[in-house]
Design an enzyme around this catalytic site. Structure first.
Site, mmCIF file in Angstrom:
data_model
loop_
_atom_site.group_PDB
_atom_site.id
_atom_site.type_symbol
_atom_site.label_atom_id
_atom_site.label_comp_id
_atom_site.label_asym_id
_atom_site.label_seq_id
_atom_site.Cartn_x
_atom_site.Cartn_y
_atom_site.Cartn_z
ATOM 1 N N GLU A 18 0.882 -1.162 0.000
ATOM 2 C CA GLU A 18 0.000 0.000 0.000
ATOM 3 C C GLU A 18 0.922 1.215 0.000
ATOM 4 O O GLU A 18 2.027 1.157 0.553
ATOM 5 C CB GLU A 18 -0.918 0.009 1.222
ATOM 6 N N HIS A 167 -7.376 -3.784 0.188
ATOM 7 C CA HIS A 167 -6.439 -2.651 0.203
ATOM 8 C C HIS A 167 -5.720 -2.529 1.545
ATOM 9 O O HIS A 167 -5.326 -1.429 1.937
ATOM 10 C CB HIS A 167 -7.110 -1.332 -0.182
#
Length: 191
Positions: A18, A167
């Site tokens: 990320e 995510h």
């Protein structure tokens, strides 16, 4: 499960990153920085997880996360403020991989390119031997299509639920590791 220190060349290190981001252009693509490294070491013979690595990373170029980034990743400002910088976390990843010749694998090219960008910015060398398996491309080839599935779409195609928080590096790495055996032909993709 095998111990992480007994790895061999057929193992895979499935990584999902990320990074800092913004939907309004406040963080240009060339200035994005890794804020989480999630990795699952997968036994290349039985395709089971051997070990996991998860660290947050403190960004330097854009140290304040945008509201968009926090919403997308669920990573908080406090988590990255308390984290070490990329070179220190990379040292920890290198120690985690000690003795491993595992193939670096990720969903698409993004993670490979982001690692290279951060390494260049910080002037450090990556612990990977240059080999990279693009699981996204391998999965499409295994399905017999040119369509590029998103990770969640590939899980749906396999009839597998998305587990954890999408995510988030470690959760996505775990989900990608579940797709890996289908992408490399170790398991048959359901018709």
């Amino acid at each position: 499960m095998r111990k992480a220190d007994n790895m061999h060349a057929r193992d895979y290190l499935v990584i999902d990153l990320e990074a800092t981001c913004d939907d309004k252009g406040a963080v240009p693509k060339r200035e994005m920085e890794i804020i989480e490294i999630g990795a699952v070491l997968v036994d290349g013979e039985i395709f089971e997880p051997i070990a996991e690595f998860q660290r947050f990373v403190r960004p330097l170029r854009h140290p304040k996360l945008t509201p968009f980034c926090t919403r997308l990743t669920s990573i908080t400002q406090a988590e990255v403020d308390a984290a070490q910088t990329f070179p220190a976390v990379l040292t920890e990843l290198r120690e985690f991989m000690a003795g491993s010749e595992a193939v670096f694998a990720s969903w698409g090219k993004y993670d490979h390119m982001q690692f290279r960008q951060d390494a260049a910015f910080h002037g450090v060398k990556l612990p990977f031997r240059g080999q990279h398996l693009n699981i996204k491309e391998a999965f499409s080839a295994a399905v017999g299509t040119t369509k590029r599935f998103g990770m969640a779409g590939a899980l749906r195609r396999l009839g597998l639920p998305l587990e954890g928080t999408h995510h988030r590096g470690i959760d996505d790495a775990r989900n990608i590791a579940r797709i890996l055996p289908y992408a490399v032909g170790a398991q048959v993709i359901p018709g």
